[in-house]
Scaffold this active site. Sequence first.
Site, PDB file in Angstrom:
ATOM      1  N   SER A   1     -13.799 -13.244   1.097  1.00 47.84           N
ATOM      2  CA  SER A   1     -12.469 -13.219   1.684  1.00 47.84           C
ATOM      3  C   SER A   1     -12.122 -14.610   2.220  1.00 47.84           C
ATOM      4  O   SER A   1     -12.103 -15.567   1.454  1.00 47.84           O
ATOM      5  CB  SER A   1     -12.402 -12.139   2.767  1.00 47.84           C
ATOM      6  OG  SER A   1     -11.079 -11.841   3.125  1.00 47.84           O
TER       7      SER A   1
ATOM      8  N   HIS B   1     -11.491  -4.289  -1.107  1.00 47.09           N
ATOM      9  CA  HIS B   1     -12.008  -5.544  -0.580  1.00 47.09           C
ATOM     10  C   HIS B   1     -13.379  -5.322   0.067  1.00 47.09           C
ATOM     11  O   HIS B   1     -13.511  -4.548   1.001  1.00 47.09           O
ATOM     12  CB  HIS B   1     -11.006  -6.032   0.474  1.00 47.09           C
ATOM     13  CG  HIS B   1     -11.024  -7.485   0.758  1.00 47.09           C
ATOM     14  ND1 HIS B   1     -10.854  -8.454  -0.202  1.00 47.09           N
ATOM     15  CD2 HIS B   1     -11.161  -8.157   1.934  1.00 47.09           C
ATOM     16  CE1 HIS B   1     -10.870  -9.650   0.360  1.00 47.09           C
ATOM     17  NE2 HIS B   1     -11.064  -9.496   1.653  1.00 47.09           N
TER      18      HIS B   1
END
Length: 545
Positions: A207, A467
């Site tokens: 990320s 994610h």
Amino acid sequence: MYCAKLILLLGCFWISSSASDPADPLLVDLPNGKLRGRDNGNYYSYESLPYAEPPVGDLRFEAPQPYKQQWTDTFDATQPPVSCMQWDQFIRGDDKLAGNEDCLTVSVYRPKNSSRNSFPVVAQIHGGAFMFGGASQNGHENFMREGNLILVKISYRLGPLGFVSTGDADLSGNFGLKDQRLALLWIKQNIASFGGEPENILVIGHSAGGGSVHLQVLREDFSKVAKAAISFSGNALDPWVVQQGGRGRAFELGRIVGCGQASDSVTLKKCLKSKPASEIVSAVRNFLVFAYVPFTPFGPVVESPDAPEAFISQHPVDIIKSGKFAQVPWAVTYTTEDGGYNAALLLEEQASSGREWIVDLNDRWFDWAPYLLFYRDSMTTIKDMDDYSRKLRQEYLGDRRFSVESYWDLQRLFTDVLFKNSTEISLDLHRKHGKSPVYAFVYDNPANTGIGQGLAQRTDINFGTVHGDDYFLIFENIVREPQLRSDEETISRNFLKMLNDFVLSENGTLAFGTCVFQDNVGSSKLQLLSITRNGCENLELESFP
């Protein structure tokens, strides 16, 4: 100037071949003195080791200074690292303040493996939208069980303390990126004292950590501190990584904390240095339109070319096109539903009304979309912004309303705009302008629970492969259940072997399980490895699916 400083630091390295005392592996000698770690059964840990002077007082909003203090007593390296001060999205309730301003440390984890005297190294840059997170947010038991790699976790400044910028030389920003850079130098310099191989260092992140890794790679001198890099679900071209509008936010921050009289960067910086760190970080709540939106109000910027020790002074696209970046093997990844961060937040029920945020999106789309999808500061006019908002809604929703039933289409929009599209663009630019191998994979294998359930605070929705579903098979995270399924166990081991083989490869070869990644450099088509619960497959594409 930053490059010259790097050469000076590299020229002063103090490197030994292994931990200082083979008879007592917990005791390690560094230039600062002796330190003692902890025995954790199958690995040793040496935590909270300072690599920079505390970034407080006059050193706040400055490039980090190398740690130079000498220890007269043995340093206690058994204490877990503290998080850098932050406004943490994942703390429930109104008060999300956590962490400490004095936080610039690395933590080293060394396997117990008597069959080898030294180990390749993985340096991890944590995620958290450049706003929150820390070296302790992910576990490392899975990682350390194989006993083949040394792990180093890096802490760096976050939020306004790490990234406030007025866009000029006086308050240039990117302090968190500069922290990461100094930490990588520390690792290169000192890791041999822990049995690490300074010539075999792989830098990875997820990320914002992935975006950070890519930004580090975009500095030509990155090749002096690492051999290869992997960006999981984050790269420098994601719209939330390098943003515009920093100057306005910097002066707005000043107004919020009582520096409203400042009309220039020098005065603003001096005033901000005088304020309690907790007030500066707590001011983040004033930049959120609702919930934790936008999730990165303070992040990396393009610095002024005349800024001292500027980290980047061109946009990443221009850097890649120039070819003036580190020519090291690099991989970039995404998951099929990466946009579950932060789209799943819209499924949470509001305490005041009981309605999901996604229902309110029908009336607030033109207000909220530019913040949710990070184009608020990149549009020239309000009309341009509204036209783009209208185009996105029509393309992904048509005439349907936003609702729980249409959530998957909204999540697909988030995935494309925030992650997938920019991953494809990064890959395309690197294959055209790079020389070292460039790889990519997409992961499609949903975890039983993940970040989607954590954000939405509900378990009745199938979010897909969101994610972190891949990365959390390498480093445990509390958003998913700790017990891996049998297919995830296999994938986890394949990921760990992938990291080990990548850092040791002399020609930059990357492999996962039975699949060898195909290099994108010089390829007429995009080379993408697909990883699912059933195995892996190389895809040759005109564009990402």
